[in-house]
Scaffold this motif. Structure first.
Motif, mmCIF file in Angstrom:
data_model
loop_
_atom_site.group_PDB
_atom_site.id
_atom_site.type_symbol
_atom_site.label_atom_id
_atom_site.label_comp_id
_atom_site.label_asym_id
_atom_site.label_seq_id
_atom_site.Cartn_x
_atom_site.Cartn_y
_atom_site.Cartn_z
ATOM 1 N N LEU A 252 -6.373 -7.820 -1.999
ATOM 2 C CA LEU A 252 -5.438 -7.427 -3.087
ATOM 3 C C LEU A 252 -4.494 -6.285 -2.840
ATOM 4 O O LEU A 252 -3.434 -6.302 -3.236
ATOM 5 N N VAL A 253 -5.137 -5.165 -2.613
ATOM 6 C CA VAL A 253 -4.575 -4.039 -2.183
ATOM 7 C C VAL A 253 -3.261 -3.971 -1.494
ATOM 8 O O VAL A 253 -2.249 -3.437 -1.539
ATOM 9 N N ASN A 254 -3.580 -4.751 -0.075
ATOM 10 C CA ASN A 254 -2.360 -4.974 0.846
ATOM 11 C C ASN A 254 -1.652 -5.927 0.527
ATOM 12 O O ASN A 254 -0.578 -6.207 1.597
ATOM 13 N N ALA A 255 -1.698 -6.860 -0.441
ATOM 14 C CA ALA A 255 -0.879 -8.037 -0.559
ATOM 15 C C ALA A 255 0.529 -7.696 -1.192
ATOM 16 O O ALA A 255 0.960 -6.610 -1.898
ATOM 17 N N ARG A 256 1.486 -8.332 -0.614
ATOM 18 C CA ARG A 256 2.975 -8.039 -1.023
ATOM 19 C C ARG A 256 3.288 -8.564 -2.359
ATOM 20 O O ARG A 256 3.892 -7.863 -3.442
ATOM 21 N N ASP A 257 2.551 -9.398 -2.876
ATOM 22 C CA ASP A 257 2.503 -10.187 -4.256
ATOM 23 C C ASP A 257 1.065 -10.090 -4.890
ATOM 24 O O ASP A 257 0.391 -10.818 -4.508
ATOM 25 N N PHE A 258 0.875 -8.912 -5.617
ATOM 26 C CA PHE A 258 -0.225 -8.747 -6.229
ATOM 27 C C PHE A 258 -0.807 -9.896 -7.131
ATOM 28 O O PHE A 258 0.245 -10.523 -7.903
ATOM 29 N N ASP A 259 -1.892 -10.405 -7.057
ATOM 30 C CA ASP A 259 -2.432 -11.588 -7.546
ATOM 31 C C ASP A 259 -3.513 -10.914 -8.806
ATOM 32 O O ASP A 259 -4.552 -11.051 -8.524
#
Length: 347
Positions: A252-259
């Motif tokens: 989650l923290v490293n995602a380009r698009d937060f989910d």
């Protein structure tokens, strides 16, 4: 099956011995040898600060030191090295039960009315030191005060402890356990001998996990590689869903698009009844991620970024304490922190 003898603490884990009742001390040979030699020579410092990451055996070392001192009241005839304590001995049993008259162990107190532990070590706990020290040692030997961890003291408690450190009674040793020595008052640090303990080596960690029955040979190596030298981390990863929680958090923290939906699912996994350990795992993982980022930025020469990460760590730590103190919605807390770190790390 393991039978608990020691009182339950705020960070107790089911089926895992408390440091006070653990006869195993694996690693930290240099520190143990230094302490034993200093005691035998009559040069043991009155204030000891055992510093290092959580779960590497700092508290276990503190209690082994206490057992050594209380089993050998005459320093000149004490063994040159720590001897593994005998679980059947009276001294070991009294220490394990928090009942030895020459040992005071201070940690977060349990509030019977609220049926939960406080989030800090209060000044009332530290004031117990004066009452403890006003009593005459029952055998004329040393008295030991263990503060575990000293990081948890609020400012009033820290100032009260400082007074005891400034005017230590004879034959008394204070052992302060700290995960983050920089968060302690500089005046407390200056009055202590600092022993920086290192994370356990993989082979040491695997040996300890095996002795505790927490992992077998087939899983121990993988746990060791992910645990950063902390046996507590290894146990949390293997037995309480820690691996899944930290993996989802990192994603989650490293995602380009937060989910946001995935963040709420993570919140579900660490909230609810009987999930205190999972909630603690999540909070620890958040703080560790920020600390690792601060360290990485500092190493790369980005002092401003490292300073901002350090400020974020302090702010998030306050948020965590408030969530625990005021019993805030854990699901929203977890989802919110995941979103906050995603924004901070991409900024």
């Amino acid at each position: 099956m393991y039978e608990r003898v020691a009182p339950e603490r705020f960070d107790s884990l089911p089926e895992i011995p408390e440091p006070s009742e653990n006869p195993l001390l694996i690693g930290h040979d240099e520190a143990a040898s230094l302490l034993a030699s200093a005691y035998r020579a009559g040069k043991l410092h009155h204030g000891l600060l055992l510093a290092g990451p959580p779960g590497i055996g700092k508290a276990t070392l503190a209690f082994h030191l206490a057992n050594h001192l209380l089993s050998n009241p005459d320093p000149s005839s004490a063994p040159e090295r720590f001897v593994a304590p005998d679980p059947a001995s009276q001294t070991f049993r009294l220490i394990a039960q928090d009942a030895h008259p020459s040992l005071l162990h201070l940690t977060r107190p349990f509030v019977e009315r609220d049926k939960k532990f406080k989030t800090v070590i209060t000044v009332d706990e530290i004031r117990r030191i004066q009452r403890f020290l006003s009593l005459t040692p029952h055998d004329g030997g040393y008295r030991v005060v263990i503060v575990d961890p000293a990081d948890d003291m609020n400012i009033s408690a820290a100032n009260a402890l400082l007074k005891s450190l400034e005017e230590p009674p004879p034959r008394t040793v204070f052992v302060l356990i700290t995960h983050s020595p920089g968060r302690l008052l500089p005046t407390i640090r200056s009055r202590c001998q600092v022993l920086r303990l290192q994370p356990l080596q993989d082979r040491q960690l695997m040996q300890l996990l095996s002795e505790l029955g927490a992992a077998d040979e087939s899983t121990g190596a993988e746990l060791a590689s992910r645990s950063q030298g902390s046996v507590r981390n290894a146990i949390l990863l293997s037995q309480f869903g820690g691996a899944e929680i930290t993996d989802i958090l990192h994603k989650l923290v490293n995602a380009r698009d937060f989910d946001p939906a995935e963040a709420l699912r993570l919140g579900d996994a660490v909230s609810g009844r009987e999930r205190d350990v999972q909630f603690a795992i999540f909070n620890r993982a958040v703080l560790d991620m920020i600390a690792e980022r601060a360290s990485s930025l500092a190493i790369s020469g980005d002092g401003i970024g490292a300073s901002r990460a350090a400020e974020l760590w302090e702010d998030v730590n306050t948020t965590i304490r408030e969530a625990e103190t005021f019993n805030l919605d854990r699901k929203q807390h977890a989802a919110g922190l995941a979103a906050r770190l995603n924004t901070a790390f991409r900024g």
